[in-house]
Design a protein around this motif. Structure first.
Motif, short mmCIF file in Angstrom:
data_model
loop_
_atom_site.label_atom_id
_atom_site.label_comp_id
_atom_site.label_asym_id
_atom_site.label_seq_id
_atom_site.Cartn_x
_atom_site.Cartn_y
_atom_site.Cartn_z
N ALA A 168 0.74 -1.14 -0.08
CA ALA A 168 -0.10 0.03 -0.01
C ALA A 168 0.86 1.10 0.08
O ALA A 168 1.88 1.17 0.47
N SER A 169 0.44 2.23 -0.37
CA SER A 169 1.26 3.58 -0.63
C SER A 169 1.30 4.51 0.58
O SER A 169 2.40 5.06 0.67
N HIS A 170 0.59 4.10 1.59
CA HIS A 170 0.62 4.51 2.69
C HIS A 170 0.97 3.63 3.99
O HIS A 170 0.77 3.90 5.14
N THR A 171 1.88 2.76 3.63
CA THR A 171 2.25 1.74 4.65
C THR A 171 3.94 2.15 5.00
O THR A 171 4.65 2.83 4.29
N THR A 172 4.45 1.62 6.03
CA THR A 172 5.74 2.02 6.52
C THR A 172 6.02 3.34 6.34
O THR A 172 5.05 4.38 6.51
N SER A 173 7.20 3.70 6.25
CA SER A 173 7.50 5.39 6.26
C SER A 173 6.78 5.88 4.81
O SER A 173 7.22 5.43 3.79
N HIS A 174 6.04 7.13 4.93
CA HIS A 174 5.59 7.52 3.55
C HIS A 174 5.14 8.97 3.61
O HIS A 174 5.02 9.42 4.92
N MET A 175 4.78 9.44 2.49
CA MET A 175 4.35 10.73 2.38
C MET A 175 3.03 10.82 1.89
O MET A 175 2.61 10.07 0.88
N ASP A 176 2.17 11.64 2.51
CA ASP A 176 0.79 11.89 2.12
C ASP A 176 0.82 12.87 0.76
O ASP A 176 1.32 13.98 1.04
N ALA A 177 0.09 12.49 -0.20
CA ALA A 177 -0.19 13.76 -1.01
C ALA A 177 -1.37 14.57 -0.88
O ALA A 177 -2.24 13.88 0.10
N LEU A 178 -1.59 15.80 -1.31
CA LEU A 178 -2.69 16.47 -1.06
C LEU A 178 -4.00 15.82 -1.34
O LEU A 178 -5.08 16.56 -0.79
N ILE A 179 -4.03 14.86 -2.18
CA ILE A 179 -5.20 14.31 -2.70
C ILE A 179 -5.65 13.18 -1.49
O ILE A 179 -6.98 12.65 -1.49
N HIS A 180 -4.98 13.18 -0.30
CA HIS A 180 -4.97 11.91 0.52
C HIS A 180 -6.36 11.95 1.11
O HIS A 180 -7.20 11.27 1.46
N VAL A 181 -6.55 13.18 1.77
CA VAL A 181 -7.64 13.46 2.83
C VAL A 181 -8.47 14.66 2.21
O VAL A 181 -8.09 15.84 1.62
N TYR A 182 -10.13 14.64 2.36
CA TYR A 182 -10.82 15.83 2.01
C TYR A 182 -11.57 16.26 3.29
O TYR A 182 -11.96 15.30 3.94
N GLY A 183 -12.13 17.21 3.22
CA GLY A 183 -13.01 17.83 4.19
C GLY A 183 -14.13 18.62 3.53
O GLY A 183 -13.96 19.17 2.76
N GLU A 184 -15.50 18.50 4.11
CA GLU A 184 -16.31 19.08 3.29
C GLU A 184 -16.86 18.82 1.86
O GLU A 184 -16.78 19.88 1.14
N TYR A 185 -16.15 17.56 1.49
CA TYR A 185 -16.15 17.20 0.01
C TYR A 185 -15.12 17.92 -0.85
O TYR A 185 -15.15 17.82 -1.89
N GLN A 186 -14.35 18.46 -0.26
CA GLN A 186 -13.11 19.30 -0.73
C GLN A 186 -11.80 19.04 -0.40
O GLN A 186 -11.63 18.61 0.74
N HIS A 187 -10.83 19.04 -1.41
CA HIS A 187 -9.60 19.11 -1.12
C HIS A 187 -8.76 20.31 -0.96
O HIS A 187 -9.60 21.25 -1.17
#
Length: 309
Positions: free
Chosen positions: A106-125
């Motif tokens: 998975a792209s988010h396992t062990t040491s990793h960097m989150d892209a800006l697309i990873h999480v949204y709030g109020e249906y927006q990134h």
């Protein structure tokens, strides 16, 4: 909505944010703060010449993993049992061969960097990008990890384990680190947080996990700490825990720190970093180089950041 259709932009949040700061179509967020002068000044923060690899091993055991992401698999693609793969007419002499692997993870396992697309709030990134910019087949049509490229800048390590002294090796589970805590730790270390910096927050979680693998709670930063970091114009925040933020989540807001940093401010997160080496040596400031894999449309990438102090 198809990938070719522009998302309908909603109004900017009525709270501090970086939306539109670098243009309405910006996809790199706070990384825009890193220019040549910032990089050159970062090089000047190197004083000891020590080089630290902050990545933890990519393996299926003895590293903390999120169960739903599965364990990384390293599979042998070719080895010495495949004798004769390379024909003599290709110039392959007897006793010559090669070994190759396949990595499945998975792209988010062990040491990793989150892209800006990873999480949204109020249906927006970040920057008003609609949550439907993530497609099942195409992946991230905007804000993917491929937009990062690579970067190098000054980093400051805040050793919160030493600051609190709760335990000689780790902070207590569920301890929420506040803005005042971070600021006080920086003052104690004589560190100034500057625009364009990466802030690394050591909680000791990786050591704690070795003996407490079934513990759900983790120490990490809370919402006001995230807002303080954003006010300092940092480009990324890294930690040795699973999510940078405290678990259970501050105020009961799921991924609340992610929303403040990633969504509101375009500030990246680096998770599951090994910060013990530089902390043990008392090396808290230096040049950090981060190079995520250029996986088109990915929501994150494994990384092995290099910290030169």
């Amino acid at each position: 909505m198809s990938a070719s259709e522009p998302a309908v932009r909603k109004p900017k949040p009525d709270r501090p944010n970086n939306w539109g700061r670098w243009g309405e179509e910006d996809e790199r967020g706070a990384l825009n703060l890193i220019n040549r002068d910032v990089v050159l000044r970062a090089g000047g923060s190197i004083t000891s010449g020590r080089v630290y690899s902050l990545g933890i091993p990519i393996q299926a055991h003895d590293v903390p993993l999120m169960a739903y992401r599965g364990t990384p698999m390293r599979l042998t693609l070719q080895d010495s049992t495949d004798h004769g793969t390379y024909a003599p007419e290709l110039g392959c002499h007897d006793g010559t061969g090669s070994h190759e692997d396949v990595l499945v993870m998975a792209s988010h396992t062990t040491s990793h960097m989150d892209a800006l697309i990873h999480v949204y709030g109020e249906y927006q990134h970040y920057n008003g990008v609609d949550h439907q910019a993530m497609q099942a087949t195409a992946g991230a049509t905007r804000l993917g990890i491929d937009k990062v490229g690579g970067f190098a800048t000054r980093a400051v390590l805040l050793d919160m384990v030493a600051f609190f002294g709760e335990h000689e090796e780790w902070m207590l589970p569920g301890h929420c680190i506040t803005a005042n805590d971070l600021e006080s730790a920086a003052v104690r270390q004589g560190a100034e947080i500057r625009p364009g910096d990466v802030v690394l927050v050591r909680t000791g979680y990786l050591r704690f996990w070795q003996d407490h693998r079934d513990e759900f709670a983790q120490p990490g930063i809370g919402a006001d700490a995230a807002r303080w970091l954003a006010s300092k114009d940092v480009v990324a925040v890294g930690s040795d825990n699973a999510a940078v933020e405290v678990v259970p989540f501050d105020g009961g807001d799921f991924l609340g720190v992610h929303k403040i940093l990633l969504v509101d401010h375009g500030i990246y997160l680096l998770e599951f970093l090994d910060l013990d080496g530089p902390a043990a040596d008392g090396n808290y400031e230096g040049l950090l180089a981060v190079a995520p894999l250029k996986v088109t449309g990915a929501t994150g990438s494994p990384v092995n950041p290099v910290f030169i102090t």
